[in-house]
Design a protein around this motif. Structure first.
Motif, PDB file in Angstrom:
ATOM      1  N   SER A  24       6.252  18.670  17.555  1.00 37.41           N
ATOM      2  CA  SER A  24       6.466  17.696  18.629  1.00 37.41           C
ATOM      3  C   SER A  24       7.789  17.930  19.354  1.00 37.41           C
ATOM      4  O   SER A  24       8.603  18.772  18.962  1.00 37.41           O
ATOM      5  N   GLY A  25       8.019  17.123  20.395  1.00 35.68           N
ATOM      6  CA  GLY A  25       9.288  17.203  21.108  1.00 35.68           C
ATOM      7  C   GLY A  25      10.464  16.852  20.215  1.00 35.68           C
ATOM      8  O   GLY A  25      11.515  17.501  20.270  1.00 35.68           O
ATOM      9  N   SER A  32       2.920  15.707  26.935  1.00 36.41           N
ATOM     10  CA  SER A  32       3.571  16.531  27.957  1.00 36.41           C
ATOM     11  C   SER A  32       3.787  17.969  27.533  1.00 36.41           C
ATOM     12  O   SER A  32       3.759  18.881  28.367  1.00 36.41           O
ATOM     13  N   LEU A  33       3.995  18.216  26.238  1.00 35.61           N
ATOM     14  CA  LEU A  33       4.244  19.591  25.803  1.00 35.61           C
ATOM     15  C   LEU A  33       3.003  20.463  25.923  1.00 35.61           C
ATOM     16  O   LEU A  33       3.116  21.696  25.977  1.00 35.61           O
ATOM     17  N   LEU A  34       1.813  19.854  25.955  1.00 37.38           N
ATOM     18  CA  LEU A  34       0.572  20.611  26.049  1.00 37.38           C
ATOM     19  C   LEU A  34      -0.099  20.484  27.411  1.00 37.38           C
ATOM     20  O   LEU A  34      -0.990  21.271  27.727  1.00 37.38           O
ATOM     21  N   THR A  35       0.292  19.500  28.213  1.00 38.84           N
ATOM     22  CA  THR A  35      -0.325  19.338  29.537  1.00 38.84           C
ATOM     23  C   THR A  35       0.500  19.976  30.646  1.00 38.84           C
ATOM     24  O   THR A  35      -0.024  20.262  31.715  1.00 38.84           O
ATOM     25  N   GLU A  36       1.786  20.184  30.388  1.00 37.65           N
ATOM     26  CA  GLU A  36       2.629  20.880  31.363  1.00 37.65           C
ATOM     27  C   GLU A  36       2.539  22.391  31.103  1.00 37.65           C
ATOM     28  O   GLU A  36       2.134  22.831  30.031  1.00 37.65           O
ATOM     29  N   VAL A  92      -2.329  15.901  20.248  1.00 34.42           N
ATOM     30  CA  VAL A  92      -1.270  15.342  21.079  1.00 34.42           C
ATOM     31  C   VAL A  92       0.071  15.915  20.648  1.00 34.42           C
ATOM     32  O   VAL A  92       0.395  15.931  19.460  1.00 34.42           O
ATOM     33  N   ALA A  93       0.854  16.379  21.618  1.00 35.06           N
ATOM     34  CA  ALA A  93       2.225  16.818  21.354  1.00 35.06           C
ATOM     35  C   ALA A  93       3.118  16.315  22.479  1.00 35.06           C
ATOM     36  O   ALA A  93       3.114  16.860  23.580  1.00 35.06           O
ATOM     37  N   GLY A  94       3.815  15.253  22.204  1.00 33.07           N
ATOM     38  CA  GLY A  94       4.803  14.706  23.130  1.00 33.07           C
ATOM     39  C   GLY A  94       6.072  14.468  22.333  1.00 33.07           C
ATOM     40  O   GLY A  94       6.574  15.373  21.677  1.00 33.07           O
ATOM     41  N   THR A  95       6.583  13.242  22.354  1.00 34.90           N
ATOM     42  CA  THR A  95       7.691  12.914  21.469  1.00 34.90           C
ATOM     43  C   THR A  95       7.279  13.128  20.021  1.00 34.90           C
ATOM     44  O   THR A  95       8.034  13.656  19.207  1.00 34.90           O
ATOM     45  N   GLY A  96       6.051  12.717  19.679  1.00 35.03           N
ATOM     46  CA  GLY A  96       5.476  12.945  18.359  1.00 35.03           C
ATOM     47  C   GLY A  96       4.317  13.917  18.448  1.00 35.03           C
ATOM     48  O   GLY A  96       4.028  14.458  19.519  1.00 35.03           O
TER      49      GLY A  96
END
Length: 313
Positions: free
Chosen positions: A151-152, A253-257, A120-124
């Motif tokens: 992360s973000g 979001s950083l990996l799904t967008e 997972v890579a989003g805010t964290g």
């Protein structure tokens, strides 16, 4: 009476809730601000708001189980469990919900397989090995001050540092200067960052990640270096878990967008013989949490597996 389950996916940026029937049909949805127990401004209020919105006019007595998948529930498990229980009672629900790391919901929201790995890579940022729908190992996920590398929030902090280094002559100029609040003056930038983090937590820093993406696509050296290092750190995080049977789910979001970071991470995973899945956006994590509630604490049943697949369709 239609029996219902609740799934909550609480991250650093937003909280989503899904109420589903035991057949896997969505009966209600809710959304609120972030509910990370380590970093969000008021995680309890966010949990209550998302849960109330999802329940709507549904009778509380029909809810038989719930799973709260919360970012920060690993290092701060006691507080996260208390916040979930308080929100549950505030909405008139009986019993107590289960509290699990948000990575389990991200995995269950992308596949009905019981085992695999999720990055997972989003805010964290965190990676988890999943075995029998439970956590069997974790790398990183220690919060924006101590970890969450790639992360973000990590990217945003690196962007601010790059701008400050450019301003005082420790590094060359960067287009990121226009993206960081403070009018290009170091002292004002420092004040703006401290005020922003105090108000919104690390999610404030994560808001700078799109600017880094845009600058990298235009060839800015500092932004490209940040993206490159973020990908390397995320790959190191997931590799730390070692080989694991089952698919690897990329979430956040950083990996799904369609980002440069996602491209670099996928390129780094190529040739490893992995089945790589991309988590869906929207309320997929909350659907995954609801699916975990359907399975219960055991391995689940054929009926719960069928309902799980229906929730993902």
């Amino acid at each position: 009476m239609t029996a219902l389950v609740v799934g909550v996916d609480g991250g650093g940026t937003s909280t989503r809730c899904v109420v589903a029937t035991h057949a896997g049909e969505v009966a209600g949805r809710g959304r609120a601000a972030g509910s990370n127990a380590l970093s969000s401004a008021d995680p309890g209020a966010a949990l209550r708001a998302a849960l109330r919105a999802a329940l709507g006019g549904l009778p509380p007595g029909q809810v038989t189980a719930g799973v709260f998948a919360l970012a920060g529930s690993g290092p701060a498990g006691g507080r996260a469990a208390g916040l979930a229980a308080d929100a549950w009672r505030a909405c008139g629900l009986a019993g107590r919900p289960a509290v699990v790391p948000d990575t389990l919901a991200a995995f269950a929201g992308a596949t009905a397989e019981p085992s695999g790995t999720v990055l997972v890579a989003g805010t964290g940022a965190v990676a988890t090995r999943v075995t029998g729908r439970g956590p069997a190992g974790r790398a990183d996920g220690y919060g924006w001050i101590l970890g969450d590398e790639g992360s973000g929030a990590w990217i945003g902090r690196r962007a601010v540092r790059a701008v400050l280094a450019a301003l005082d002559g420790r590094a060359g100029p960067t287009a990121l200067r226009d993206a960081v609040p403070g009018g290009g003056a170091a002292e004002r930038i420092v004040d703006a960052v401290h005020a922003g983090v105090a108000e919104a937590g690390p999610a404030w820093l994560a808001r700078l990640a799109p600017a880094v993406e845009a600058a990298a696509r235009h060839g800015d050296a500092a932004a490209l270096a940040i993206v490159r290092e973020a990908a390397e750190r995320l790959l190191a995080t997931v590799r730390a878990l070692g080989p694991c049977p089952g698919p690897l789910v990329l979430a956040g979001s950083l990996l799904t967008e369609p980002t440069l970071l996602a491209e670099r991470v996928r390129a780094g995973l190529a040739g490893a013989g992995l089945t790589v899945l991309t988590a869906r956006s929207g309320d997929a994590g909350a659907r995954g949490a609801a699916a975990l509630a359907l399975h219960g604490p055991g391995p689940g049943t054929p009926a719960s597996a069928a309902a799980h697949r229906r929730l993902l369709s």
